[in-house]
Write a protein that holds these residues in place. Structure first.
Motif, PDB file in Angstrom:
ATOM      1  N   TYR A  12       1.230  -1.955 -11.485  1.00 12.83           N
ATOM      2  CA  TYR A  12       1.329  -0.523 -11.230  1.00 12.83           C
ATOM      3  C   TYR A  12      -0.025   0.113 -11.522  1.00 12.83           C
ATOM      4  CZ  TYR A  12       2.405   4.408 -11.965  1.00 12.83           C
ATOM      5  OH  TYR A  12       2.388   5.774 -11.916  1.00 12.83           O
ATOM      6  N   TRP A  25       1.086  -3.909  -0.597  1.00  9.82           N
ATOM      7  CA  TRP A  25       1.610  -2.640  -1.078  1.00  9.82           C
ATOM      8  C   TRP A  25       3.124  -2.544  -0.922  1.00  9.82           C
ATOM      9  CZ3 TRP A  25      -1.600  -0.132  -3.987  1.00  9.82           C
ATOM     10  CH2 TRP A  25      -2.983  -0.200  -3.750  1.00  9.82           C
ATOM     11  N   GLN A  28       2.549  10.045 -10.560  1.00  6.64           N
ATOM     12  CA  GLN A  28       1.894   9.538  -9.354  1.00  6.64           C
ATOM     13  C   GLN A  28       1.307   8.153  -9.632  1.00  6.64           C
ATOM     14  OE1 GLN A  28      -0.514  12.450  -7.075  1.00  6.64           O
ATOM     15  NE2 GLN A  28      -0.079  13.883  -8.742  1.00  6.64           N
ATOM     16  N   GLY A  29       1.186   7.386  -8.587  1.00  3.62           N
ATOM     17  CA  GLY A  29       0.640   6.043  -8.719  1.00  3.62           C
ATOM     18  C   GLY A  29       1.141   5.175  -7.586  1.00  3.62           C
ATOM     19  N   SER A  30       0.695   3.951  -7.549  1.00  4.39           N
ATOM     20  CA  SER A  30       1.075   3.020  -6.489  1.00  4.39           C
ATOM     21  C   SER A  30       1.206   1.625  -7.089  1.00  4.39           C
ATOM     22  CB  SER A  30       0.042   3.039  -5.352  1.00  4.39           C
ATOM     23  OG  SER A  30      -1.276   2.901  -5.866  1.00  4.39           O
ATOM     24  N   THR A  31       1.865   0.748  -6.366  1.00 10.09           N
ATOM     25  CA  THR A  31       2.156  -0.588  -6.863  1.00 10.09           C
ATOM     26  C   THR A  31       1.671  -1.637  -5.882  1.00 10.09           C
ATOM     27  OG1 THR A  31       4.109   0.198  -8.061  1.00 10.09           O
ATOM     28  CG2 THR A  31       3.976  -2.161  -7.624  1.00 10.09           C
ATOM     29  N   VAL A  72      -7.720   5.310  -9.483  1.00  9.37           N
ATOM     30  CA  VAL A  72      -6.859   4.782 -10.538  1.00  9.37           C
ATOM     31  C   VAL A  72      -7.302   5.424 -11.850  1.00  9.37           C
ATOM     32  CG1 VAL A  72      -6.164   2.726 -11.832  1.00  9.37           C
ATOM     33  CG2 VAL A  72      -6.400   2.613  -9.338  1.00  9.37           C
ATOM     34  N   GLY A  75      -2.810   7.138  -3.081  1.00 15.90           N
ATOM     35  CA  GLY A  75      -2.254   5.800  -2.903  1.00 15.90           C
ATOM     36  C   GLY A  75      -2.393   5.282  -1.491  1.00 15.90           C
ATOM     37  N   PRO A  76      -1.758   4.148  -1.182  1.00 14.40           N
ATOM     38  CA  PRO A  76      -1.913   3.510   0.127  1.00 14.40           C
ATOM     39  C   PRO A  76      -1.389   4.384   1.256  1.00 14.40           C
ATOM     40  CG  PRO A  76      -0.080   2.533  -1.090  1.00 14.40           C
ATOM     41  CD  PRO A  76      -0.810   3.416  -2.048  1.00 14.40           C
ATOM     42  N   ILE A 133      -8.753   5.338  -3.195  1.00 17.18           N
ATOM     43  CA  ILE A 133      -7.670   5.363  -4.177  1.00 17.18           C
ATOM     44  C   ILE A 133      -8.285   5.527  -5.560  1.00 17.18           C
ATOM     45  CG2 ILE A 133      -5.835   4.033  -5.294  1.00 17.18           C
ATOM     46  CD1 ILE A 133      -5.253   2.693  -2.672  1.00 17.18           C
ATOM     47  N   ASP A 186      -2.074   0.969   5.305  1.00 16.28           N
ATOM     48  CA  ASP A 186      -2.172   0.005   4.224  1.00 16.28           C
ATOM     49  C   ASP A 186      -0.854  -0.744   4.023  1.00 16.28           C
ATOM     50  OD1 ASP A 186      -4.856   0.477   3.407  1.00 16.28           O
ATOM     51  OD2 ASP A 186      -4.212   2.310   2.388  1.00 16.28           O
TER      52      ASP A 186
END
Length: 327
Positions: free
Chosen positions: A309, A116, A102-105, A178, A315-316, A176, A320
């Motif tokens: 990352y 995003w 899992q994660g967002s960039t 992190v 995440g968004p 969010i 977003d």
């Protein structure tokens, strides 16, 4: 081995994670709190205070189990415990990082924006003349080994805006978290064959104050990522620091610089923004690598996807993804 560190304890939290990986016999434990060096202060930005954690009690419990053979429930719960700053909650996991899939960039964009969606990135570049006077300060940083037992709040970073490069998201429409090791990939044309990059992940609050979340540093000739001949386990790309691994920058080309930031666990609140700050020096804490004036061109777009990352959860949202970031 009980590996123990704080998110703001210099770079020891990453060392503690490596130790947990590489010396594990199934009974290692890992704990990372919101502490400075020595663990005396809680450095979570909205809870700066003397640490209230009873570390002596936990250490005695560990030795009671292993030296006295007391069945005190030491291993009745996950072996990894970490503290999420801002949320100010202890959490546990059986693996690190706790959310590997899992994660967002966030993608770097022109006009100082971070967005995003890669569909919102414009092709282009931004030029920056390295200011070797930039510093995070002598006391307001992780590197001073401050062991004082009062609350520490690392200072607002906006005073450095004019001598650094910043890329800022739009206002977040949801929280969010992190947790893990942020990873920056950016495309750089450098006017010198060597140099350094300092990257900061920041939390910008409703009033525009920018608080450091974590940071990373890299000397550019050490940017080579080792695909093999790695003698230890890590959860980030391993770079080569031997003389034979050195890679001078080709000043005629745009080159990829890939680097990890020190691990953290931090909650970005709804209504805040996320900022990435780039600099070429930290005059107080690190040797200046530039012997002459240096100019960067940081590129972005389809062919040069400069991005960071952010591992974690929440995440968004769809809203977003539609919003452009800006300063």
């Amino acid at each position: 081995i009980y590996s123990w560190s704080g998110w703001w304890d210099a770079g020891f939290q990453h060392s503690a994670i490596r130790q947990f990986f590489n010396l594990d016999n199934g009974q290692n434990l890992l704990r990372i709190g919101p502490w400075n060096h020595g663990g005396y202060a809680n450095v979570s930005p909205n809870k700066a205070s003397i640490s209230q954690f009873k570390d002596t009690k936990e250490i005695v419990r560990f030795f009671d189990y292993h030296l006295k053979g007391l069945d005190n429930g030491l291993y009745d719960q996950p072996r990894i415990k970490y503290y999420t700053m801002v949320e100010n909650v202890w959490k546990s996991s059986d693996i690190w990082p706790p959310f590997p899939d899992q994660g967002s960039t966030l993608h770097l964009n022109d006009n100082g924006a971070a967005v995003w969606s890669s569909d919102n990135v414009n092709t282009g570049s931004v030029q920056y003349t390295v200011d070797t006077t930039h510093t995070v300060g002598e006391f307001d940083c992780r590197w001073n080994f401050n062991t004082l037992d009062y609350g520490v709040t690392y200072s607002d970073r906006t005073a450095q805006d004019s001598i650094t490069l910043t890329f800022t998201s739009a206002v977040l429409t949801s929280d969010i978290e992190v947790t893990g090791h942020p990873q920056l990939d950016f495309y750089l044309k450098n006017s010198t064959s060597d140099g350094a990059v300092f990257v900061f992940l920041e939390d910008v609050d409703e009033h525009g104050n920018a608080w450091n979340v974590t940071d990373g540093q890299m000397r550019l000739i050490h940017r080579k990522v080792l695909d093999d001949d790695v003698h230890y386990v890590d959860c980030v790309p391993v770079h080569g620091y031997r003389t034979t691994d050195a890679m001078p920058m080709d000043t005629s080309k745009v080159e990829l610089v890939s680097m990890d930031l020190l691990p953290t666990s931090h909650l970005f609140k709804k209504g805040h923004r996320i900022r990435i700050r780039l600099a070429g020096a930290d005059a107080t804490n690190f040797k200046n690598i530039y012997d002459e004036e240096a100019t960067w061109q940081v590129h972005f777009g389809k062919d040069f996807p400069s991005r960071i990352y952010l591992p974690g959860v929440g995440g968004p949202t769809d809203d977003d993804l539609e919003i452009q970031g800006s300063d």
